[in-house]
Scaffold this active site. Structure first.
Site, PDB file in Angstrom:
ATOM      1  N   ALA A  11      46.959  44.503  48.191  1.00  0.00           N
ATOM      2  CA  ALA A  11      46.834  45.250  49.455  1.00  0.00           C
ATOM      3  C   ALA A  11      46.607  46.745  49.253  1.00  0.00           C
ATOM      4  O   ALA A  11      46.753  47.521  50.185  1.00  0.00           O
ATOM      5  CB  ALA A  11      48.070  45.009  50.316  1.00  0.00           C
ATOM      6  N   ARG A  13      43.762  48.121  48.560  1.00  0.00           N
ATOM      7  CA  ARG A  13      42.418  48.508  49.045  1.00  0.00           C
ATOM      8  C   ARG A  13      41.782  47.328  49.784  1.00  0.00           C
ATOM      9  O   ARG A  13      42.360  46.230  49.847  1.00  0.00           O
ATOM     10  CB  ARG A  13      41.526  48.951  47.878  1.00  0.00           C
ATOM     11  CG  ARG A  13      41.225  47.842  46.891  1.00  0.00           C
ATOM     12  CD  ARG A  13      40.103  48.242  45.934  1.00  0.00           C
ATOM     13  NE  ARG A  13      39.617  47.073  45.226  1.00  0.00           N
ATOM     14  CZ  ARG A  13      39.779  46.864  43.925  1.00  0.00           C
ATOM     15  NH1 ARG A  13      40.389  47.765  43.183  1.00  0.00           N
ATOM     16  NH2 ARG A  13      39.299  45.766  43.365  1.00  0.00           N
ATOM     17  N   ASN A  88      45.864  37.198  49.468  1.00  0.00           N
ATOM     18  CA  ASN A  88      44.578  37.894  49.585  1.00  0.00           C
ATOM     19  C   ASN A  88      43.992  38.305  48.228  1.00  0.00           C
ATOM     20  O   ASN A  88      42.779  38.414  48.092  1.00  0.00           O
ATOM     21  CB  ASN A  88      44.777  39.140  50.468  1.00  0.00           C
ATOM     22  CG  ASN A  88      43.609  40.104  50.376  1.00  0.00           C
ATOM     23  OD1 ASN A  88      42.566  39.889  50.969  1.00  0.00           O
ATOM     24  ND2 ASN A  88      43.767  41.166  49.585  1.00  0.00           N
ATOM     25  N   SER A 140      36.891  31.851  51.315  1.00  0.00           N
ATOM     26  CA  SER A 140      35.548  32.448  51.404  1.00  0.00           C
ATOM     27  C   SER A 140      34.563  31.380  51.856  1.00  0.00           C
ATOM     28  O   SER A 140      34.779  30.187  51.593  1.00  0.00           O
ATOM     29  CB  SER A 140      35.132  32.955  50.016  1.00  0.00           C
ATOM     30  OG  SER A 140      33.756  33.245  49.984  1.00  0.00           O
ATOM     31  N   TYR A 153      34.352  31.211  41.238  1.00  0.00           N
ATOM     32  CA  TYR A 153      34.873  31.738  42.507  1.00  0.00           C
ATOM     33  C   TYR A 153      34.850  30.667  43.598  1.00  0.00           C
ATOM     34  O   TYR A 153      35.830  30.490  44.332  1.00  0.00           O
ATOM     35  CB  TYR A 153      34.020  32.942  42.905  1.00  0.00           C
ATOM     36  CG  TYR A 153      34.461  33.700  44.134  1.00  0.00           C
ATOM     37  CD1 TYR A 153      35.529  34.599  44.084  1.00  0.00           C
ATOM     38  CD2 TYR A 153      33.776  33.561  45.339  1.00  0.00           C
ATOM     39  CE1 TYR A 153      35.905  35.328  45.219  1.00  0.00           C
ATOM     40  CE2 TYR A 153      34.144  34.278  46.468  1.00  0.00           C
ATOM     41  CZ  TYR A 153      35.208  35.162  46.398  1.00  0.00           C
ATOM     42  OH  TYR A 153      35.578  35.877  47.518  1.00  0.00           O
ATOM     43  N   SER A 154      33.744  29.945  43.728  1.00  0.00           N
ATOM     44  CA  SER A 154      33.669  28.946  44.805  1.00  0.00           C
ATOM     45  C   SER A 154      34.630  27.801  44.523  1.00  0.00           C
ATOM     46  O   SER A 154      35.203  27.231  45.460  1.00  0.00           O
ATOM     47  CB  SER A 154      32.236  28.459  45.031  1.00  0.00           C
ATOM     48  OG  SER A 154      31.728  27.901  43.869  1.00  0.00           O
ATOM     49  N   SER A 155      34.856  27.461  43.231  1.00  0.00           N
ATOM     50  CA  SER A 155      35.854  26.429  42.910  1.00  0.00           C
ATOM     51  C   SER A 155      37.244  26.896  43.322  1.00  0.00           C
ATOM     52  O   SER A 155      38.030  26.136  43.898  1.00  0.00           O
ATOM     53  CB  SER A 155      35.869  26.123  41.408  1.00  0.00           C
ATOM     54  OG  SER A 155      34.611  25.671  40.988  1.00  0.00           O
ATOM     55  N   ALA A 156      37.560  28.152  43.018  1.00  0.00           N
ATOM     56  CA  ALA A 156      38.880  28.694  43.381  1.00  0.00           C
ATOM     57  C   ALA A 156      39.047  28.727  44.902  1.00  0.00           C
ATOM     58  O   ALA A 156      40.100  28.348  45.435  1.00  0.00           O
ATOM     59  CB  ALA A 156      39.042  30.103  42.806  1.00  0.00           C
ATOM     60  N   LYS A 157      38.001  29.165  45.599  1.00  0.00           N
ATOM     61  CA  LYS A 157      38.106  29.306  47.064  1.00  0.00           C
ATOM     62  C   LYS A 157      38.128  27.939  47.746  1.00  0.00           C
ATOM     63  O   LYS A 157      38.776  27.775  48.784  1.00  0.00           O
ATOM     64  CB  LYS A 157      36.957  30.175  47.589  1.00  0.00           C
ATOM     65  CG  LYS A 157      37.034  31.640  47.113  1.00  0.00           C
ATOM     66  CD  LYS A 157      38.315  32.331  47.555  1.00  0.00           C
ATOM     67  CE  LYS A 157      38.327  33.811  47.286  1.00  0.00           C
ATOM     68  NZ  LYS A 157      39.583  34.465  47.675  1.00  0.00           N
ATOM     69  N   ILE A 186      31.901  40.976  53.684  1.00  0.00           N
ATOM     70  CA  ILE A 186      32.733  42.018  54.287  1.00  0.00           C
ATOM     71  C   ILE A 186      32.569  43.286  53.447  1.00  0.00           C
ATOM     72  O   ILE A 186      32.585  43.221  52.205  1.00  0.00           O
ATOM     73  CB  ILE A 186      34.225  41.583  54.325  1.00  0.00           C
ATOM     74  CG1 ILE A 186      34.399  40.225  55.024  1.00  0.00           C
ATOM     75  CG2 ILE A 186      35.091  42.670  54.978  1.00  0.00           C
ATOM     76  CD1 ILE A 186      34.013  40.171  56.489  1.00  0.00           C
TER      77      ILE A 186
HETATM   78  N1  NAD Z   1      34.570  41.254  50.552  1.00  0.00           N
HETATM   79  C1  NAD Z   1      34.040  40.101  50.870  1.00  0.00           C
HETATM   80  O1  NAD Z   1      32.893  40.013  51.277  1.00  0.00           O
HETATM   81  C2  NAD Z   1      34.850  38.859  50.761  1.00  0.00           C
HETATM   82  C3  NAD Z   1      34.279  37.661  51.220  1.00  0.00           C
HETATM   83  C4  NAD Z   1      35.000  36.496  51.154  1.00  0.00           C
HETATM   84  C5  NAD Z   1      36.280  36.511  50.649  1.00  0.00           C
HETATM   85  N2  NAD Z   1      36.810  37.677  50.186  1.00  0.00           N
HETATM   86  C6  NAD Z   1      38.157  37.629  49.630  1.00  0.00           C
HETATM   87  O2  NAD Z   1      38.988  38.567  50.261  1.00  0.00           O
HETATM   88  C7  NAD Z   1      39.995  39.000  49.338  1.00  0.00           C
HETATM   89  C8  NAD Z   1      39.989  40.522  49.263  1.00  0.00           C
HETATM   90  O3  NAD Z   1      38.727  40.930  48.810  1.00  0.00           O
HETATM   91  P1  NAD Z   1      38.180  42.434  48.893  1.00  0.00           P
HETATM   92  O4  NAD Z   1      36.761  42.341  49.280  1.00  0.00           O
HETATM   93  O5  NAD Z   1      39.107  43.288  49.668  1.00  0.00           O
HETATM   94  O6  NAD Z   1      38.198  42.797  47.342  1.00  0.00           O
HETATM   95  P2  NAD Z   1      38.707  44.090  46.557  1.00  0.00           P
HETATM   96  O7  NAD Z   1      38.167  43.917  45.183  1.00  0.00           O
HETATM   97  O8  NAD Z   1      38.389  45.326  47.302  1.00  0.00           O
HETATM   98  O9  NAD Z   1      40.287  43.883  46.581  1.00  0.00           O
HETATM   99  C9  NAD Z   1      40.910  42.845  45.880  1.00  0.00           C
HETATM  100  C10 NAD Z   1      42.356  43.172  45.742  1.00  0.00           C
HETATM  101  O10 NAD Z   1      42.983  42.161  44.925  1.00  0.00           O
HETATM  102  C11 NAD Z   1      43.756  42.808  43.914  1.00  0.00           C
HETATM  103  N3  NAD Z   1      43.870  41.996  42.720  1.00  0.00           N
HETATM  104  C12 NAD Z   1      42.872  41.515  41.948  1.00  0.00           C
HETATM  105  N4  NAD Z   1      43.385  40.845  40.892  1.00  0.00           N
HETATM  106  C13 NAD Z   1      44.733  40.927  41.007  1.00  0.00           C
HETATM  107  C14 NAD Z   1      45.821  40.465  40.217  1.00  0.00           C
HETATM  108  N5  NAD Z   1      45.613  39.773  39.075  1.00  0.00           N
HETATM  109  N6  NAD Z   1      47.069  40.734  40.615  1.00  0.00           N
HETATM  110  C15 NAD Z   1      47.290  41.455  41.757  1.00  0.00           C
HETATM  111  N7  NAD Z   1      46.322  41.916  42.536  1.00  0.00           N
HETATM  112  C16 NAD Z   1      45.051  41.663  42.159  1.00  0.00           C
HETATM  113  C17 NAD Z   1      42.997  44.107  43.638  1.00  0.00           C
HETATM  114  O11 NAD Z   1      43.848  45.052  43.002  1.00  0.00           O
HETATM  115  C18 NAD Z   1      42.586  44.509  45.044  1.00  0.00           C
HETATM  116  O12 NAD Z   1      43.624  45.210  45.701  1.00  0.00           O
HETATM  117  C19 NAD Z   1      39.672  38.334  48.010  1.00  0.00           C
HETATM  118  O13 NAD Z   1      40.445  37.177  47.852  1.00  0.00           O
HETATM  119  C20 NAD Z   1      38.207  37.975  48.160  1.00  0.00           C
HETATM  120  O14 NAD Z   1      37.860  36.884  47.350  1.00  0.00           O
HETATM  121  C21 NAD Z   1      36.126  38.858  50.233  1.00  0.00           C
END
Ligand code: NAD
Length: 244
Positions: A11, A13, A88, A140, A153-157, A186
């Site tokens: 959280a 960013r 998240n 996702s 990524y798609s497997s995880a999601k 996003i």
């Molecule tokens: N941005 C998009 O278009 C989009 C689309 C679909 C899904 N998502 C999902 O939304 C979520 C947030 O994505 P975002 O775009 O804000 O990405 P981002 O890269 O800006 O933020 C990801 C956050 O996860 C944290 N993180 C990563 N690995 C970590 C770990 N091992 N331990 C603790 N924290 C960890 C990072 O420090 C960061 O705060 C993710 O799960 C992403 O897969 C994003």
């Protein structure tokens, strides 16, 4: 809303930050998990506290089981209850399968899926005792439809969606709901990795004509946090992209 609390993973960013601020605005005490940037996490903490709630920051690498356990126990010892867990935290390590090695596959599974399993496991023990709680997993559209270059990524999601439906069934008798949100594109650092031309091309394919913002996801989390009769569902927030 006295004493209600929420944990948001990753959280400091992006989407997680917007969710933490939205839930603070909704009146929840919030636990802000972060991996590296203490400075950013403290800024989010300050923004949350401006809504008159308590906010704590908890450092950890959630790909590790012990750090997931620590996050849940820190939040519990600070707030005395856990009402919402938002899984998240996530990463991408894109490549075509011909070039993707097992380490890149496993790292993404561990960070995006196993972390959610572990955080849900530790939080649900508390929620079961409370006989209430809500788990919200950030999946996702890649997990629903697949995406070339994202086998890991798609497997995880997709795994997160299976986890959501199964936990919804297992925990429903204890008044715990479990849902997933499947964002499309996003505007965050994650999408900022793509060239501008690519984003322009994608935007043309989105019926609403633009990529989403972090508020679009935060508001959906807020909606699920306020819904008692929705469980096991995946809410797609993609501006219509998946309509094809
Ligand atoms: N941005 C998009 O278009 C989009 C689309 C679909 C899904 N998502 C999902 O939304 C979520 C947030 O994505 P975002 O775009 O804000 O990405 P981002 O890269 O800006 O933020 C990801 C956050 O996860 C944290 N993180 C990563 N690995 C970590 C770990 N091992 N331990 C603790 N924290 C960890 C990072 O420090 C960061 O705060 C993710 O799960 C992403 O897969 C994003």
């Amino acid at each position: 809303m006295d004493n209600k609390s929420a944990i948001i993973t990753g959280a400091s960013r992006g989407i997680g930050k917007a969710i933490a601020i939205q839930l603070a605005k909704d009146g929840y005490n919030v636990a802000i998990s972060y991996q590296n940037s203490e400075e950013s996490a403290k800024e989010v903490q300050k923004e949350c506290e401006e809504f008159g709630v308590k906010a704590i920051i908890v450092k950890g690498d959630l790909s590790l089981e012990k750090d997931c356990e620590n996050l849940i126990s820190e939040a519990m010892s600070e707030f005395g209850r856990i009402d919402i867990l938002v899984n998240n935290a996530g990463i991408t390590k894109d490549n075509l399968i011909l070039k993707m090695n097992i380490d890149d596959f496993m790292e993404v599974i561990q960070t995006n899926l196993v972390s959610a399993f572990n955080c849900s496991r530790f939080a649900s023990k508390i929620m079961v005792r409370q006989r209430s709680g809500k788990i919200i997993n950030i999946s996702s559209v890649s997990g629903l439809y697949g995406n070339a270059g994202q086998a890991n990524y798609s497997s995880a999601k997709a795994g997160l969606i299976g986890l959501t439906k199964t936990l919804a069934k297992e925990l429903s008798k204890r008044n715990i709901t479990v849902n997933a949100i499947a964002p499309g594109f996003i505007n965050t650092d994650m999408v900022g990795k793509f060239p501008k031309e690519f984003i322009d091309e994608v935007s043309k394919k989105i019926p609403l004509g633009k990529i989403g913002n972090t508020q679009d996801i935060a508001k959906t989390v807020s909606f699920l946090a306020n819904s008692d009769y929705i469980t096991g569902q995946v809410i797609v927030v993609d501006g219509g992209l998946s309509l094809g």
